[in-house]
Design an enzyme around this catalytic site. Structure first.
Site, PDB file in Angstrom:
ATOM      1  N   MET A  30      83.078  72.194  37.458  1.00 28.04           N
ATOM      2  CA  MET A  30      81.267  71.883  37.375  1.00 28.04           C
ATOM      3  C   MET A  30      80.987  70.995  36.625  1.00 28.04           C
ATOM      4  O   MET A  30      79.565  71.093  36.426  1.00 28.04           O
ATOM      5  CB  MET A  30      80.987  73.663  36.891  1.00 28.04           C
ATOM      6  CG  MET A  30      81.294  74.368  37.503  1.00 28.04           C
ATOM      7  SD  MET A  30      80.212  76.156  37.001  1.00 28.04           S
ATOM      8  CE  MET A  30      80.877  76.330  35.899  1.00 28.04           C
ATOM      9  N   GLY A  31      81.619  70.486  36.673  1.00 25.93           N
ATOM     10  CA  GLY A  31      81.312  68.480  36.679  1.00 25.93           C
ATOM     11  C   GLY A  31      81.610  68.412  34.971  1.00 25.93           C
ATOM     12  O   GLY A  31      81.605  69.674  33.914  1.00 25.93           O
ATOM     13  N   HIS A  34      86.112  66.721  30.927  1.00 27.38           N
ATOM     14  CA  HIS A  34      86.937  66.338  29.991  1.00 27.38           C
ATOM     15  C   HIS A  34      87.949  66.409  30.317  1.00 27.38           C
ATOM     16  O   HIS A  34      88.364  66.281  31.584  1.00 27.38           O
ATOM     17  CB  HIS A  34      86.751  67.555  29.033  1.00 27.38           C
ATOM     18  CG  HIS A  34      87.145  69.066  29.256  1.00 27.38           C
ATOM     19  ND1 HIS A  34      88.107  69.119  29.869  1.00 27.38           N
ATOM     20  CD2 HIS A  34      85.738  69.813  29.981  1.00 27.38           C
ATOM     21  CE1 HIS A  34      87.801  70.278  30.136  1.00 27.38           C
ATOM     22  NE2 HIS A  34      86.603  70.986  30.104  1.00 27.38           N
ATOM     23  N   HIS A  37      89.535  68.406  33.218  1.00 24.37           N
ATOM     24  CA  HIS A  37      89.024  68.124  33.778  1.00 24.37           C
ATOM     25  C   HIS A  37      89.664  67.168  34.669  1.00 24.37           C
ATOM     26  O   HIS A  37      90.701  66.753  35.945  1.00 24.37           O
ATOM     27  CB  HIS A  37      87.714  67.883  34.222  1.00 24.37           C
ATOM     28  CG  HIS A  37      86.975  68.564  34.101  1.00 24.37           C
ATOM     29  ND1 HIS A  37      86.278  68.667  33.198  1.00 24.37           N
ATOM     30  CD2 HIS A  37      86.353  69.442  34.555  1.00 24.37           C
ATOM     31  CE1 HIS A  37      85.501  70.618  33.174  1.00 24.37           C
ATOM     32  NE2 HIS A  37      85.630  70.603  34.216  1.00 24.37           N
ATOM     33  N   GLN A 153      90.616  83.868  36.866  1.00 23.45           N
ATOM     34  CA  GLN A 153      90.230  82.958  37.722  1.00 23.45           C
ATOM     35  C   GLN A 153      91.712  82.088  38.658  1.00 23.45           C
ATOM     36  O   GLN A 153      91.003  82.561  39.579  1.00 23.45           O
ATOM     37  CB  GLN A 153      89.166  81.609  37.541  1.00 23.45           C
ATOM     38  CG  GLN A 153      89.076  81.016  38.804  1.00 23.45           C
ATOM     39  CD  GLN A 153      87.984  80.090  38.447  1.00 23.45           C
ATOM     40  OE1 GLN A 153      86.316  79.942  37.557  1.00 23.45           O
ATOM     41  NE2 GLN A 153      88.631  78.469  37.685  1.00 23.45           N
ATOM     42  N   SER A 186      83.214  72.756  28.924  1.00 24.73           N
ATOM     43  CA  SER A 186      82.355  71.805  28.908  1.00 24.73           C
ATOM     44  C   SER A 186      81.576  72.291  28.003  1.00 24.73           C
ATOM     45  O   SER A 186      80.470  71.537  27.533  1.00 24.73           O
ATOM     46  CB  SER A 186      81.870  71.783  30.320  1.00 24.73           C
ATOM     47  OG  SER A 186      82.614  71.509  31.305  1.00 24.73           O
ATOM     48  N   ARG A 187      81.610  73.690  27.105  1.00 26.86           N
ATOM     49  CA  ARG A 187      80.518  74.474  26.734  1.00 26.86           C
ATOM     50  C   ARG A 187      81.086  73.992  25.815  1.00 26.86           C
ATOM     51  O   ARG A 187      80.094  74.985  24.855  1.00 26.86           O
ATOM     52  CB  ARG A 187      80.929  76.081  26.934  1.00 26.86           C
ATOM     53  CG  ARG A 187      80.289  76.529  28.257  1.00 26.86           C
ATOM     54  CD  ARG A 187      80.244  78.266  28.773  1.00 26.86           C
ATOM     55  NE  ARG A 187      79.816  78.098  29.883  1.00 26.86           N
ATOM     56  CZ  ARG A 187      79.468  78.987  30.829  1.00 26.86           C
ATOM     57  NH1 ARG A 187      80.935  78.657  30.763  1.00 26.86           N
ATOM     58  NH2 ARG A 187      79.490  79.518  31.681  1.00 26.86           N
TER      59      ARG A 187
HETATM   60  P1  AMP Z   1      84.675  74.123  35.338  1.00 29.46           P
HETATM   61  O1  AMP Z   1      83.943  72.614  35.074  1.00 29.46           O
HETATM   62  O2  AMP Z   1      84.560  74.162  33.847  1.00 29.46           O
HETATM   63  O3  AMP Z   1      84.665  75.426  35.820  1.00 29.46           O
HETATM   64  O4  AMP Z   1      86.211  73.398  35.732  1.00 29.46           O
HETATM   65  C1  AMP Z   1      86.795  73.451  36.232  1.00 29.46           C
HETATM   66  C2  AMP Z   1      88.213  73.243  36.310  1.00 29.46           C
HETATM   67  O5  AMP Z   1      89.257  72.520  35.574  1.00 29.46           O
HETATM   68  C3  AMP Z   1      88.883  75.091  36.418  1.00 29.46           C
HETATM   69  O6  AMP Z   1      90.153  74.835  37.312  1.00 29.46           O
HETATM   70  C4  AMP Z   1      89.401  75.134  34.859  1.00 29.46           C
HETATM   71  O7  AMP Z   1      90.264  76.241  34.652  1.00 29.46           O
HETATM   72  C5  AMP Z   1      89.784  73.462  34.858  1.00 29.46           C
HETATM   73  N1  AMP Z   1      89.537  73.285  33.385  1.00 29.46           N
HETATM   74  C6  AMP Z   1      88.521  73.282  32.075  1.00 29.46           C
HETATM   75  N2  AMP Z   1      88.695  73.357  30.620  1.00 29.46           N
HETATM   76  C7  AMP Z   1      90.393  73.045  30.968  1.00 29.46           C
HETATM   77  C8  AMP Z   1      90.769  72.805  30.023  1.00 29.46           C
HETATM   78  N3  AMP Z   1      91.187  73.273  28.634  1.00 29.46           N
HETATM   79  N4  AMP Z   1      92.277  72.659  30.278  1.00 29.46           N
HETATM   80  C9  AMP Z   1      92.899  72.571  31.640  1.00 29.46           C
HETATM   81  N5  AMP Z   1      92.679  72.551  32.753  1.00 29.46           N
HETATM   82  C10 AMP Z   1      91.188  73.600  32.481  1.00 29.46           C
END
Ligand code: AMP
Length: 289
Positions: A30-31, A34, A37, A153, A186-187
């Site tokens: 979802m962009g 960090h 990602h 998830q 991201s939050r």
């Molecule tokens: P999101 O953009 O938050 O939907 O995350 C996109 C992908 O990045 C998902 O598969 C998340 O599980 C992964 N992700 C988010 N935060 C982390 C993190 N700290 N370490 C590893 N993967 C992450």
């Protein structure tokens, strides 16, 4: 790196790669990238000839009271970071492109979606599985990379792929943390300095849990661990616990005793927002104690 915004263009790209016999890895996001990602993109880059990163803030996985409108974004920065990671296509469709009207279909995974995050976010996982299924159908990847940060998830997506015979290998990638232990998200930009200290109680809970398991020995009761973890998290007055549980790492079912398959899973609301999640594999601690 190509930026693609339409389904038709994305499909054409995939068809031409497949014709050349190239393999594809997908990273759905979802962009507001960090290092978490970026670690998924690096893994995808290792695995396949072509890497597609989707960037879509999927409205159907947000509940009515959630932070869809406030979700952080910076497309320009994200594009630069993805390009640096060697991504071939950044797929960033508009909502209308992903959900043309009328839109009548959805993908539901039962059971695994009912507890943990699903209990307080009853429509969340249907939104996730529907959009991930669409992205998998569109990009036909050999591999799709997801973070273990979103532990439930990942389990739900593995189940969906297995149940529906989707020909992709799901790759789980380890949680990337800030130096102080906070799981990257991201939050996290929403956290004030004071809230950040409170948020650290999630990652520090692991140490608390380890202490109890080490002291109590094998077959330690989950409740003994959880009582300490809950008290520790709640020692910060702005924290409220959505859930703090010990579950089996594959089935997500609550465990009364800690064993080699145990995961500690946490969701905590810090002040008014945000709600943060984290998880830890306790099996390694059990093996050592
Ligand atoms: P999101 O953009 O938050 O939907 O995350 C996109 C992908 O990045 C998902 O598969 C998340 O599980 C992964 N992700 C988010 N935060 C982390 C993190 N700290 N370490 C590893 N993967 C992450």
């Amino acid at each position: 790196m190509k930026k693609v915004t339409t389904v038709a263009e994305m499909r054409a790209e995939i068809i031409s790669w497949k014709r050349e016999g190239l393999t594809v890895a997908l990273v759905p996001t979802m962009g507001y990238f960090h290092d978490g990602h970026l670690s998924l993109m690096a893994k995808a880059r290792e695995l396949a000839d072509k890497v597609v990163v989707s960037l879509f803030v999927n409205p159907t996985q947000f509940g009515p009271q959630e932070d869809l409108d406030a979700y952080p974004s910076d497309l320009e920065r994200d594009s630069l970071l993805a390009e640096e990671k060697g991504v071939d296509v950044l797929f960033c469709p508009l909502k209308e492109e992903m959900y043309p009207q009328p839109f009548y279909s959805s993908v539901t995974v039962s059971n695994l979606t009912e507890g943990l995050c699903g209990a307080s976010r009853p429509t969340h996982f249907q939104g996730v599985t529907t959009v991930v299924c669409k992205l998998l159908n569109l990009t036909q990847p050999d591999y799709a990379c997801f973070g273990e940060k979103d532990f439930q998830q990942l389990a739900v997506i593995r189940q969906m792929v297995n149940d529906l015979n989707i020909g992709v290998e799901i790759i789980g990638c380890p949680i990337v943390r800030e130096e102080d232990g906070l799981a990257m998200s991201s939050r996290n930009v929403y956290l004030s300095e004071n809230d950040r200290e409170a948020a650290l109680s999630l990652s520090r809970s692991f140490r608390k849990a380890t202490e109890v398991i080490t002291n109590n020995g094998v077959n330690c009761a989950s409740e003994d661990v959880l009582a300490v973890v809950r008290a520790f998290i709640l020692s910060h007055p702005q924290n409220s616990i959505d859930y703090a549980k010990i579950v089996h790492r594959n089935t997500l079912v609550d465990q009364t005793r800690v064993d080699r398959d145990s995961m500690l899973v946490l969701a905590v609301k810090i002040g008014e927002r945000p709600r943060l999640i984290d998880n830890f594999y306790l099996g390694a601690v059990v093996e050592e104690s």
